[in-house]
Design a protein around this motif. Structure first.
Motif, PDB file in Angstrom:
ATOM      1  N   UNK A  85       0.818  -1.213   0.000  1.00  0.00           N
ATOM      2  CA  UNK A  85       0.000   0.000   0.000  1.00  0.00           C
ATOM      3  C   UNK A  85       0.853   1.264   0.000  1.00  0.00           C
ATOM      4  N   UNK A  86       1.944   1.228   0.765  1.00  0.00           N
ATOM      5  CA  UNK A  86       2.791   2.417   0.907  1.00  0.00           C
ATOM      6  C   UNK A  86       3.943   2.456  -0.091  1.00  0.00           C
ATOM      7  N   UNK A  87       4.114   1.331  -0.826  1.00  0.00           N
ATOM      8  CA  UNK A  87       5.244   1.198  -1.759  1.00  0.00           C
ATOM      9  C   UNK A  87       6.578   1.353  -1.024  1.00  0.00           C
ATOM     10  N   UNK A  88       6.687   0.623   0.103  1.00  0.00           N
ATOM     11  CA  UNK A  88       7.892   0.669   0.930  1.00  0.00           C
ATOM     12  C   UNK A  88       8.540  -0.711   0.960  1.00  0.00           C
ATOM     13  N   UNK A  89       9.881  -0.774   1.103  1.00  0.00           N
ATOM     14  CA  UNK A  89      10.554  -2.072   1.198  1.00  0.00           C
ATOM     15  C   UNK A  89      10.329  -2.720   2.557  1.00  0.00           C
ATOM     16  N   UNK A  90      10.513  -4.028   2.594  1.00  0.00           N
ATOM     17  CA  UNK A  90      10.443  -4.793   3.837  1.00  0.00           C
ATOM     18  C   UNK A  90      11.846  -5.228   4.253  1.00  0.00           C
ATOM     19  N   UNK A  91      12.030  -5.345   5.550  1.00  0.00           N
ATOM     20  CA  UNK A  91      13.283  -5.858   6.113  1.00  0.00           C
ATOM     21  C   UNK A  91      12.930  -7.113   6.893  1.00  0.00           C
ATOM     22  N   UNK A  92      13.412  -8.242   6.434  1.00  0.00           N
ATOM     23  CA  UNK A  92      13.117  -9.526   7.054  1.00  0.00           C
ATOM     24  C   UNK A  92      14.152  -9.803   8.140  1.00  0.00           C
ATOM     25  N   UNK A  93      13.714  -9.827   9.410  1.00  0.00           N
ATOM     26  CA  UNK A  93      14.624 -10.008  10.545  1.00  0.00           C
ATOM     27  C   UNK A  93      14.369 -11.372  11.184  1.00  0.00           C
ATOM     28  N   UNK A 188      13.163 -10.574  28.119  1.00  0.00           N
ATOM     29  CA  UNK A 188      13.201 -12.022  27.879  1.00  0.00           C
ATOM     30  C   UNK A 188      12.147 -12.532  26.892  1.00  0.00           C
ATOM     31  N   UNK A 189      11.480 -11.614  26.192  1.00  0.00           N
ATOM     32  CA  UNK A 189      10.509 -11.994  25.170  1.00  0.00           C
ATOM     33  C   UNK A 189      10.716 -11.133  23.925  1.00  0.00           C
ATOM     34  N   UNK A 190       9.987 -11.478  22.873  1.00  0.00           N
ATOM     35  CA  UNK A 190      10.092 -10.709  21.634  1.00  0.00           C
ATOM     36  C   UNK A 190       9.730  -9.250  21.874  1.00  0.00           C
ATOM     37  N   UNK A 191      10.489  -8.357  21.243  1.00  0.00           N
ATOM     38  CA  UNK A 191      10.206  -6.924  21.276  1.00  0.00           C
ATOM     39  C   UNK A 191      10.416  -6.359  19.880  1.00  0.00           C
ATOM     40  N   UNK A 192       9.428  -5.629  19.405  1.00  0.00           N
ATOM     41  CA  UNK A 192       9.564  -5.019  18.086  1.00  0.00           C
ATOM     42  C   UNK A 192      10.697  -4.007  18.050  1.00  0.00           C
ATOM     43  N   UNK A 193      11.042  -3.439  19.215  1.00  0.00           N
ATOM     44  CA  UNK A 193      12.167  -2.499  19.253  1.00  0.00           C
ATOM     45  C   UNK A 193      13.455  -3.171  18.812  1.00  0.00           C
ATOM     46  N   UNK A 194      13.673  -4.422  19.221  1.00  0.00           N
ATOM     47  CA  UNK A 194      14.867  -5.157  18.806  1.00  0.00           C
ATOM     48  C   UNK A 194      14.809  -5.485  17.319  1.00  0.00           C
ATOM     49  N   UNK A 195      13.622  -5.857  16.840  1.00  0.00           N
ATOM     50  CA  UNK A 195      13.451  -6.097  15.397  1.00  0.00           C
ATOM     51  C   UNK A 195      13.774  -4.826  14.625  1.00  0.00           C
ATOM     52  N   UNK A 196      13.281  -3.693  15.129  1.00  0.00           N
ATOM     53  CA  UNK A 196      13.532  -2.423  14.456  1.00  0.00           C
ATOM     54  C   UNK A 196      14.985  -1.998  14.498  1.00  0.00           C
ATOM     55  N   UNK A 197      15.636  -2.214  15.646  1.00  0.00           N
ATOM     56  CA  UNK A 197      17.050  -1.844  15.769  1.00  0.00           C
ATOM     57  C   UNK A 197      17.916  -2.640  14.799  1.00  0.00           C
ATOM     58  N   UNK A 198      17.644  -3.940  14.701  1.00  0.00           N
ATOM     59  CA  UNK A 198      18.352  -4.743  13.702  1.00  0.00           C
ATOM     60  C   UNK A 198      17.935  -4.322  12.295  1.00  0.00           C
ATOM     61  N   UNK A 199      16.663  -3.951  12.154  1.00  0.00           N
ATOM     62  CA  UNK A 199      16.171  -3.498  10.861  1.00  0.00           C
ATOM     63  C   UNK A 199      16.908  -2.264  10.371  1.00  0.00           C
ATOM     64  N   UNK A 200      17.230  -1.344  11.285  1.00  0.00           N
ATOM     65  CA  UNK A 200      18.013  -0.150  10.925  1.00  0.00           C
ATOM     66  C   UNK A 200      19.375  -0.572  10.373  1.00  0.00           C
ATOM     67  N   UNK A 201      20.021  -1.529  11.060  1.00  0.00           N
ATOM     68  CA  UNK A 201      21.327  -2.019  10.597  1.00  0.00           C
ATOM     69  C   UNK A 201      21.199  -2.664   9.217  1.00  0.00           C
ATOM     70  N   UNK A 202      20.198  -3.528   9.069  1.00  0.00           N
ATOM     71  CA  UNK A 202      20.000  -4.226   7.796  1.00  0.00           C
ATOM     72  C   UNK A 202      19.733  -3.231   6.670  1.00  0.00           C
ATOM     73  N   UNK A 203      18.923  -2.200   6.972  1.00  0.00           N
ATOM     74  CA  UNK A 203      18.586  -1.197   5.953  1.00  0.00           C
ATOM     75  C   UNK A 203      19.854  -0.503   5.466  1.00  0.00           C
ATOM     76  N   UNK A 204      20.725  -0.148   6.408  1.00  0.00           N
ATOM     77  CA  UNK A 204      21.972   0.524   6.044  1.00  0.00           C
ATOM     78  C   UNK A 204      22.877  -0.383   5.215  1.00  0.00           C
ATOM     79  N   UNK A 205      22.741  -1.697   5.430  1.00  0.00           N
ATOM     80  CA  UNK A 205      23.551  -2.663   4.688  1.00  0.00           C
ATOM     81  C   UNK A 205      22.894  -3.082   3.380  1.00  0.00           C
ATOM     82  N   UNK A 206      21.720  -2.541   3.098  1.00  0.00           N
ATOM     83  CA  UNK A 206      21.022  -2.865   1.858  1.00  0.00           C
ATOM     84  C   UNK A 206      20.279  -4.185   1.889  1.00  0.00           C
ATOM     85  N   UNK A 207      20.044  -4.721   3.077  1.00  0.00           N
ATOM     86  CA  UNK A 207      19.341  -6.005   3.202  1.00  0.00           C
ATOM     87  C   UNK A 207      17.836  -5.764   3.251  1.00  0.00           C
TER      88      UNK A 207
END
Length: 240
Positions: A85-93, A188-207
């Motif tokens: 809908x937004x025409x945005x890329x996805x980052x698979x973490x 000790x459980x899933x947090x979207x903040x951690x997904x997003x933080x890794x997502x920032x790294x992946x985005x910068x790496x072109x993943x």
């Protein structure tokens, strides 16, 4: 750079919004509700609270598995729908990698364990070196006995986290021969903040990938698929 992050890979439902290296908002619920009931309302609430125009998001990070088959499908469908809908890329973490990232710069090994049912766990073994998350053994679906054997051979202190801890804690305490600890409640459980933080790294790496390209990583077939295979073996043929 703004990253919208989603995680519905387990019982926890979590949505976060990050701008560069700043967490702007996070909404996490660990309760017995279906993710189809919670994920979009949580996203809507974060958007309202931060006055977010979704068009300004640069990418959508999503916990891609392993985990609950239903939860992964809901998270994946939500991310793909937004991406299209937004025409945005996805980052698979990877889910287990994001769990490990909760324990940033912890010394020794980090071992997330998710209850995969059938006496198995979704897991991986990680460590931080020079402030970077390194993979010792990647995501896998194995019985806890095999995981404990590998950790004993590595011979290093290990910290456990994930929803598999309550299920396998006594077995860990009885069989693990190296020093160990269990992560506290806030990490000790899933947090979207951690997904997003890794997502920032992946985005910068072109993943990144397109919404069309994204698929969850289940690691094993679903119960429905296993039951179908069993029926096929019993009938000696394929089902139509």
């Amino acid at each position: 750079m703004k990253i919208l992050a989603l995680d519905s890979s387990g019982i926890v439902a979590s949505v976060a919004l990050l701008e560069e290296d700043t967490l702007l908002a996070e909404y996490t619920v660990n309760y017995k509700k279906t993710h189809s009931q919670t994920l979009l309302p949580m996203l809507d609430e974060i958007a309202k609270m931060t006055e977010l125009d979704l068009e300004t998001v640069d990418a959508i990070a999503v916990a891609a598995g392993p985990g609950s088959f239903t939860g992964l499908r809901i998270g994946s469908a939500t991310a793909k729908g937004l991406g299209l809908a937004l025409k945005k890329p996805l980052i698979s973490v990877p889910t287990v990698e994001a769990l490990a990232f909760n324990l940033y710069d912890v010394q020794g090994l980090i071992c997330p364990i998710m209850d995969a049912r059938r006496n198995q766990t979704y897991t991986g073994i990680y460590r931080f070196q020079e402030h970077q998350l390194r993979t010792v053994e990647g995501q896998m679906a194995v019985p806890l006995t095999q995981l404990v054997e590998r950790l004993n051979k590595l011979g290093e202190p290990v910290t456990f986290l994930g929803d598999g801890v309550p299920v396998f804690r006594k077995q860990i305490e009885d069989t693990l021969q190296v020093p160990y600890a269990f992560a506290p409640a806030h990490v000790n459980r899933q947090r979207a903040a951690a997904v997003g933080a890794l997502g920032v790294q992946y985005f910068r790496e072109g993943k990144i990938q397109t919404a069309t390209e994204h698929t969850p990583e289940y690691l094993r077939v679903s119960q429905a698929e296993r039951e179908r295979e069993e029926r096929q073996k019993q009938t000696g043929g394929s089902e139509q």
